[in-house]
Design an enzyme around this catalytic site. Structure first.
Site, PDB file in Angstrom:
ATOM      1  N   ASN A  43       0.828  -1.210   0.000  1.00  0.00           N
ATOM      2  CA  ASN A  43       0.000   0.000   0.000  1.00  0.00           C
ATOM      3  C   ASN A  43       0.861   1.258   0.000  1.00  0.00           C
ATOM      4  O   ASN A  43       0.608   2.216  -0.741  1.00  0.00           O
ATOM      5  CB  ASN A  43      -0.911   0.022   1.228  1.00  0.00           C
ATOM      6  CG  ASN A  43      -1.996  -1.038   1.186  1.00  0.00           C
ATOM      7  OD1 ASN A  43      -2.302  -1.584   0.136  1.00  0.00           O
ATOM      8  ND2 ASN A  43      -2.565  -1.335   2.340  1.00  0.00           N
ATOM      9  N   GLY A 239      -3.766   4.668   7.238  1.00  0.00           N
ATOM     10  CA  GLY A 239      -2.483   4.801   7.925  1.00  0.00           C
ATOM     11  C   GLY A 239      -1.306   4.615   6.986  1.00  0.00           C
ATOM     12  O   GLY A 239      -0.269   5.273   7.139  1.00  0.00           O
ATOM     13  N   ASP A 240      -1.444   3.731   6.003  1.00  0.00           N
ATOM     14  CA  ASP A 240      -0.388   3.531   5.009  1.00  0.00           C
ATOM     15  C   ASP A 240      -0.243   4.760   4.117  1.00  0.00           C
ATOM     16  O   ASP A 240       0.873   5.163   3.770  1.00  0.00           O
ATOM     17  CB  ASP A 240      -0.687   2.298   4.162  1.00  0.00           C
ATOM     18  CG  ASP A 240      -0.750   1.024   4.987  1.00  0.00           C
ATOM     19  OD1 ASP A 240      -0.006   0.925   5.986  1.00  0.00           O
ATOM     20  OD2 ASP A 240      -1.549   0.134   4.637  1.00  0.00           O
ATOM     21  N   ALA A 241      -1.371   5.355   3.729  1.00  0.00           N
ATOM     22  CA  ALA A 241      -1.326   6.588   2.934  1.00  0.00           C
ATOM     23  C   ALA A 241      -0.671   7.707   3.730  1.00  0.00           C
ATOM     24  O   ALA A 241       0.104   8.507   3.180  1.00  0.00           O
ATOM     25  CB  ALA A 241      -2.740   6.984   2.507  1.00  0.00           C
ATOM     26  N   ALA A 244       3.058   7.181   3.642  1.00  0.00           N
ATOM     27  CA  ALA A 244       3.601   7.517   2.328  1.00  0.00           C
ATOM     28  C   ALA A 244       3.722   9.028   2.158  1.00  0.00           C
ATOM     29  O   ALA A 244       4.744   9.533   1.661  1.00  0.00           O
ATOM     30  CB  ALA A 244       2.712   6.940   1.227  1.00  0.00           C
TER      31      ALA A 244
END
Length: 295
Positions: A43, A239-241, A244
């Site tokens: 992700n 949370g992954d975004a 990033a």
């Protein structure tokens, strides 16, 4: 070669949207369902690539159709999959149950997503990169990757996720330059195993969901951001975004680092992800700037 290497889980996600979470012995209605690639490492890799960052992925999938689909989707997104291992067995499948408020319950099996190890990352790939992002994975593998990256002069970030309660990631955390946690992880696992967060002497980004996030700098200073109000559709991958966006902003290599902007960009990415179903949102710098300007 990739500027950022993401290491960790690569999954195939089956998302089921329901009208509500049922109680024990209860029943809910499935209102929508779809399948797509998932896993924290992949992700983040996809989001970074969408933000014009050359990104490679270290992880593992099985020999089944889901593994083929996951690899094809990642390659189509522009992620360098030369370090993605194909292992015997099935690709990890996660069943994401999402209620009407966008909250998520995860059911799944590990499959082949921890079949890779630190030796699967070549020296050439490591030396060409400037940042290594680690996600929930086998602790010894994470620690060895952090050691190799530190020796090569890379910045290391780590998002241990919910497994921090069950696994000893202290060796990896000790080497990380940036640590991503949510409120629950910050309040329990870290303080129980490593002492107060203020004593970690590294960048600690604490996510508060819809209430924004804050950063503790190595100098002991706090930077906070209230986030952006959105109509939440699905919090999967938000949370992954966030991670990033924070990493992409830090790659500007400003001196001193502009944590205020990094936090704003990260919150904008998390908000954009929460507005869409599934773990992968349509994120771009144009979308981020639009969110920032609207605020």
């Amino acid at each position: 070669m990739a500027r950022v290497i993401c290491a960790g889980h690569v999954n195939w996600d089956v998302t089921l949207r329901v009208d509500r979470f049922p109680a024990a012995d209860g029943e809910a209605t499935i209102t929508d369902q779809h399948q797509s690639g998932g896993g924290s490492a992949s992700n983040v890799a996809c989001a970074l690539t969408a933000l014009d960052v050359e990104t490679a992925l270290l992880g593992s999938v099985g020999t089944d159709e889901n593994g083929h689909l996951a690899r094809r989707e990642l390659s189509a997104a522009g992620v360098d999959c030369s370090s993605l291992v194909t292992a015997e067995g099935e690709t990890a499948v996660k069943y994401l149950v999402v209620d009407a408020d966008g909250e998520v319950v995860v059911l799944g099996n590990d499959g082949a997503n921890e079949s890779f190890d630190a030796a699967d990352l070549s020296e050439e790939a490591l030396e060409a990169a400037s940042h290594l992002h680690l996600t929930s994975q086998e602790p010894d593998t994470a620690a060895r990757l952090a050691e190799r990256a530190t020796e090569a002069g890379l910045r290391v970030s780590f998002d241990p996720g919910r497994r921090i309660h069950a696994r000893d990631y202290s060796a990896t955390i000790a080497l990380a330059d940036v640590l991503f946690l949510n409120e629950r992880e910050a309040a329990t696992a870290i303080e129980e195993h490593l002492g107060a967060i203020e004593d970690l002497a590294r960048v600690v980004a604490i996510k508060h969901g819809g209430d924004g996030a804050e950063v503790l700098t190595p100098e002991g200073n706090y930077v906070s951001h209230d986030g952006f109000p959105v109509d939440t559709v699905d919090t999967t991958g938000a949370g992954d975004a966030f991670a990033a966006g924070f990493i992409a902003a830090l790659l500007d290599d400003r001196s001193p680092p502009d944590y205020e902007r990094a936090l704003a960009v990260a919150n904008a990415c998390g908000a954009l992800a929460a507005c869409e179903p599934g773990a992968r949102a349509d994120i771009s710098w144009d979308c981020i700037e639009a969110v920032l300007e609207e605020r």
